[in-house]
Write a protein that holds these residues in place. Structure first.
Motif, PDB file in Angstrom:
ATOM      1  N   VAL A 190     -12.619 -10.786   6.023  1.00  0.00           N
ATOM      2  CA  VAL A 190     -12.578  -9.339   5.830  1.00  0.00           C
ATOM      3  C   VAL A 190     -11.343  -8.974   5.010  1.00  0.00           C
ATOM      4  CG1 VAL A 190     -12.748  -7.092   6.951  1.00  0.00           C
ATOM      5  CG2 VAL A 190     -13.567  -9.127   8.155  1.00  0.00           C
ATOM      6  N   GLU A 191     -11.562  -8.341   3.854  1.00  0.00           N
ATOM      7  CA  GLU A 191     -10.443  -8.006   2.977  1.00  0.00           C
ATOM      8  C   GLU A 191     -10.697  -6.707   2.226  1.00  0.00           C
ATOM      9  OE1 GLU A 191     -10.203 -10.884  -0.368  1.00  0.00           O
ATOM     10  OE2 GLU A 191     -12.165 -11.552   0.352  1.00  0.00           O
ATOM     11  N   GLU A 192      -9.616  -6.028   1.891  1.00  0.00           N
ATOM     12  CA  GLU A 192      -9.657  -4.801   1.093  1.00  0.00           C
ATOM     13  C   GLU A 192      -9.423  -5.193  -0.363  1.00  0.00           C
ATOM     14  OE1 GLU A 192      -7.022  -0.702   0.655  1.00  0.00           O
ATOM     15  OE2 GLU A 192      -6.152  -2.641   1.146  1.00  0.00           O
ATOM     16  N   HIS A 212     -17.870  -1.291  12.017  1.00  0.00           N
ATOM     17  CA  HIS A 212     -19.309  -1.386  12.279  1.00  0.00           C
ATOM     18  C   HIS A 212     -19.974  -2.407  11.356  1.00  0.00           C
ATOM     19  CE1 HIS A 212     -20.630   0.855   8.687  1.00  0.00           C
ATOM     20  NE2 HIS A 212     -19.617   1.675   8.910  1.00  0.00           N
ATOM     21  N   ARG A 213     -19.440  -2.560  10.128  1.00  0.00           N
ATOM     22  CA  ARG A 213     -20.018  -3.567   9.244  1.00  0.00           C
ATOM     23  C   ARG A 213     -19.663  -4.980   9.712  1.00  0.00           C
ATOM     24  NH1 ARG A 213     -18.729  -4.785   2.856  1.00  0.00           N
ATOM     25  NH2 ARG A 213     -20.295  -6.422   2.599  1.00  0.00           N
ATOM     26  N   ILE A 214     -18.456  -5.152  10.222  1.00  0.00           N
ATOM     27  CA  ILE A 214     -18.062  -6.462  10.755  1.00  0.00           C
ATOM     28  C   ILE A 214     -18.955  -6.821  11.931  1.00  0.00           C
ATOM     29  CG2 ILE A 214     -16.170  -7.818  11.731  1.00  0.00           C
ATOM     30  CD1 ILE A 214     -14.228  -5.849  10.367  1.00  0.00           C
ATOM     31  N   VAL A 215     -19.204  -5.837  12.791  1.00  0.00           N
ATOM     32  CA  VAL A 215     -20.055  -6.067  13.973  1.00  0.00           C
ATOM     33  C   VAL A 215     -21.479  -6.415  13.553  1.00  0.00           C
ATOM     34  CG1 VAL A 215     -21.090  -4.970  15.997  1.00  0.00           C
ATOM     35  CG2 VAL A 215     -18.655  -4.618  15.487  1.00  0.00           C
ATOM     36  N   SER A 216     -22.041  -5.641  12.639  1.00  0.00           N
ATOM     37  CA  SER A 216     -23.416  -5.908  12.215  1.00  0.00           C
ATOM     38  C   SER A 216     -23.521  -7.245  11.495  1.00  0.00           C
ATOM     39  CB  SER A 216     -23.929  -4.782  11.309  1.00  0.00           C
ATOM     40  OG  SER A 216     -23.176  -4.706  10.102  1.00  0.00           O
ATOM     41  N   THR A 217     -22.498  -7.605  10.732  1.00  0.00           N
ATOM     42  CA  THR A 217     -22.495  -8.904  10.050  1.00  0.00           C
ATOM     43  C   THR A 217     -22.417 -10.034  11.063  1.00  0.00           C
ATOM     44  OG1 THR A 217     -21.412  -7.923   8.118  1.00  0.00           O
ATOM     45  CG2 THR A 217     -21.294 -10.309   8.337  1.00  0.00           C
ATOM     46  N   ALA A 218     -21.618  -9.847  12.108  1.00  0.00           N
ATOM     47  CA  ALA A 218     -21.532 -10.856  13.168  1.00  0.00           C
ATOM     48  C   ALA A 218     -22.881 -11.031  13.854  1.00  0.00           C
ATOM     49  CB  ALA A 218     -20.463 -10.458  14.178  1.00  0.00           C
ATOM     50  N   ASN A 219     -23.551  -9.923  14.130  1.00  0.00           N
ATOM     51  CA  ASN A 219     -24.863  -9.995  14.775  1.00  0.00           C
ATOM     52  C   ASN A 219     -25.866 -10.735  13.899  1.00  0.00           C
ATOM     53  OD1 ASN A 219     -24.140  -8.638  17.125  1.00  0.00           O
ATOM     54  ND2 ASN A 219     -24.514  -6.633  16.229  1.00  0.00           N
ATOM     55  N   GLU A 220     -25.842 -10.450  12.605  1.00  0.00           N
ATOM     56  CA  GLU A 220     -26.746 -11.134  11.681  1.00  0.00           C
ATOM     57  C   GLU A 220     -26.437 -12.628  11.619  1.00  0.00           C
ATOM     58  OE1 GLU A 220     -26.212  -9.156   7.984  1.00  0.00           O
ATOM     59  OE2 GLU A 220     -26.957  -7.223   8.717  1.00  0.00           O
ATOM     60  N   GLY A 234       0.814  -1.208   0.000  1.00  0.00           N
ATOM     61  CA  GLY A 234       0.000   0.000   0.000  1.00  0.00           C
ATOM     62  C   GLY A 234       0.847   1.257   0.000  1.00  0.00           C
ATOM     63  N   LYS A 235       0.297   2.319  -0.560  1.00  0.00           N
ATOM     64  CA  LYS A 235       1.043   3.567  -0.698  1.00  0.00           C
ATOM     65  C   LYS A 235       0.847   4.515   0.476  1.00  0.00           C
ATOM     66  CE  LYS A 235       1.406   7.567  -3.824  1.00  0.00           C
ATOM     67  NZ  LYS A 235       0.957   8.146  -5.109  1.00  0.00           N
ATOM     68  N   LEU A 236      -0.382   4.638   0.970  1.00  0.00           N
ATOM     69  CA  LEU A 236      -0.718   5.663   1.950  1.00  0.00           C
ATOM     70  C   LEU A 236      -0.557   5.159   3.388  1.00  0.00           C
ATOM     71  CD1 LEU A 236      -3.874   7.176   0.215  1.00  0.00           C
ATOM     72  CD2 LEU A 236      -1.492   7.940   0.069  1.00  0.00           C
ATOM     73  N   PRO A 237      -0.335   6.083   4.333  1.00  0.00           N
ATOM     74  CA  PRO A 237      -0.159   5.685   5.734  1.00  0.00           C
ATOM     75  C   PRO A 237      -1.390   4.979   6.307  1.00  0.00           C
ATOM     76  CG  PRO A 237       0.586   7.943   5.393  1.00  0.00           C
ATOM     77  CD  PRO A 237      -0.128   7.534   4.135  1.00  0.00           C
ATOM     78  N   VAL A 238      -1.134   3.931   7.069  1.00  0.00           N
ATOM     79  CA  VAL A 238      -2.186   3.191   7.773  1.00  0.00           C
ATOM     80  C   VAL A 238      -1.698   2.930   9.206  1.00  0.00           C
ATOM     81  CG1 VAL A 238      -3.115   2.109   5.692  1.00  0.00           C
ATOM     82  CG2 VAL A 238      -1.284   0.967   6.962  1.00  0.00           C
ATOM     83  N   PRO A 239      -2.612   2.635  10.131  1.00  0.00           N
ATOM     84  CA  PRO A 239      -2.204   2.405  11.524  1.00  0.00           C
ATOM     85  C   PRO A 239      -1.252   1.218  11.670  1.00  0.00           C
ATOM     86  CG  PRO A 239      -4.570   2.772  11.379  1.00  0.00           C
ATOM     87  CD  PRO A 239      -4.079   2.626   9.969  1.00  0.00           C
ATOM     88  N   ASP A 278      -6.751  -3.826  11.296  1.00  0.00           N
ATOM     89  CA  ASP A 278      -7.079  -2.706  12.191  1.00  0.00           C
ATOM     90  C   ASP A 278      -8.577  -2.633  12.459  1.00  0.00           C
ATOM     91  OD1 ASP A 278      -6.695  -0.247  13.652  1.00  0.00           O
ATOM     92  OD2 ASP A 278      -7.354   0.828  11.866  1.00  0.00           O
ATOM     93  N   GLU A 279      -9.389  -2.662  11.412  1.00  0.00           N
ATOM     94  CA  GLU A 279     -10.841  -2.603  11.587  1.00  0.00           C
ATOM     95  C   GLU A 279     -11.364  -3.854  12.294  1.00  0.00           C
ATOM     96  OE1 GLU A 279     -12.807  -0.042  10.935  1.00  0.00           O
ATOM     97  OE2 GLU A 279     -11.176   1.171  10.106  1.00  0.00           O
ATOM     98  N   SER A 280     -10.736  -4.987  12.051  1.00  0.00           N
ATOM     99  CA  SER A 280     -11.158  -6.232  12.697  1.00  0.00           C
ATOM    100  C   SER A 280     -10.879  -6.207  14.189  1.00  0.00           C
ATOM    101  CB  SER A 280     -10.451  -7.422  12.036  1.00  0.00           C
ATOM    102  OG  SER A 280     -10.824  -7.536  10.676  1.00  0.00           O
TER     103      SER A 280
END
Length: 315
Positions: free
Chosen positions: A247-249, A299-307, A164-169, A202-204
């Motif tokens: 979960v993937e980009e 938030h999408r990972i969380v909502s998907t887990a709930n579903e 990746g090119k841009l800064p990430v955590p 990071d999001e996970s």
């Protein structure tokens, strides 16, 4: 708050360290040295740097020739053009011939956001994963990128490394082991398994923390090597939780989600939901805007887990 650093910086730093130790390491670039930060290697080792120009097919073919001559070439270009235009050369000159070439796809995923849809590679992992003998590595951040570059050099055989090119955590730690083909378990859990790759770690991690607040025990596996994938880790976790989210980009077609689905269907049936880009092209915008647009957020990972868990979560 996590420190931010561009994965390409970790790549450049590791390349220079390896170059200092190994005279057989050479670097090729398709006229993107400043963007790819391979110019730092060029400044340090000008005699071992080769600008092939805007010609991805020639880049890969030349790298294959250097590998035959006993060098360890790292061939660098933008991921979308490299994996698309250079595919035939990778298939025949690198993989079929089993040459020790390291293919480095830069500007990958949403880090190419502001360069427009044509420059946004969301299919590169799928293409590279389809090639026999090709190892596919997708690090989470600059720290893990350094380990991946080191591992790639010492691995005998074709490798695709996504940068990746841009800064990430920065979410990984220097002391964590890195082994090609081995997943890293970041959290133990019993209700659901989250399997991430690349910057989605990071999001996970954020999603796991939010689910814990809701009383959901989520196990988190980080898969930095898409191929060969760690079947044993996936099967063991799925057998325990019976519920899995990938979960993937990247497109859910042919990437991590497809790889996980193949493992589960063959070895450990479980409920699976895939989070990624859904069979679509990108658009121009800022990286954060695209991550929002593609809903590649905690938030999408969380909502998907709930579903997925259904009544178990809502009770």
């Amino acid at each position: 708050m996590a420190n931010l650093e561009a994965p390409r910086k970790g790549f450049a730093d590791a390349l220079i360290r390896l170059g200092e130790r190994h005279d057989n390491l050479v670097v090729l670039d398709a006229d993107c040295a400043k963007s790819n930060m391979t110019n730092l290697f060029k400044n340090r080792f000008p005699e071992r740097f080769f600008n092939i120009g805007i010609s991805e097919c020639d880049l890969v073919g030349t790298a294959a020739g250097m590998a035959i001559a006993g060098k360890v070439p790292f061939a660098n270009a933008y991921a979308n053009f490299l994996t698309g235009r250079g595919f035939d050369q990778m298939r025949i000159s690198v993989c079929y011939s089993n040459n020790n070439v390291k293919i480095v796809g830069h500007n990958a995923g949403t880090s190419a956001a502001q360069e427009g849809a044509t420059h946004l590679p969301l299919e590169d992992i799928s293409l590279m994963r389809s090639l026999p003998r090709m190892t596919v590595i997708v690090p989470a951040d600059a720290v893990e990128m350094e380990k991946a570059v080191e591992a790639a050099y010492y691995h005998d055989g074709p490798i695709y490394l996504r940068v990746g090119k841009l800064p990430v955590p920065i979410v990984t730690k220097k002391e964590e082991p890195f082994e090609i083909g081995k997943a890293i378990k970041y959290r133990e859990g019993s209700d659901i398994t989250i399997i991430s790759t690349g910057i989605m770690l990071d999001e996970s991690l954020k999603a796991v923390e939010e689910l814990e607040k809701q009383g959901v025990s989520a196990e988190l596996l980080h898969i930095h090597t898409i191929k060969p994938i760690d079947r044993e880790a996936i099967v063991a976790s799925a057998a325990k939780t019976k519920n899995v989210i990938s979960v993937e980009e990247h497109s859910i077609i042919g990437g991590l989600g497809s790889a996980v689905a193949e493992v589960l269907s063959e070895s450990q049936p479980a409920k699976l939901r895939r989070i990624g880009t859904n069979d679509r092209f990108g658009v121009s915008g800022k990286m954060d805007e695209l991550l929002d647009l593609f809903e590649l957020r905690a938030h999408r990972i969380v909502s998907t887990a709930n579903e997925l868990l259904g009544e178990k979560v809502n009770s």
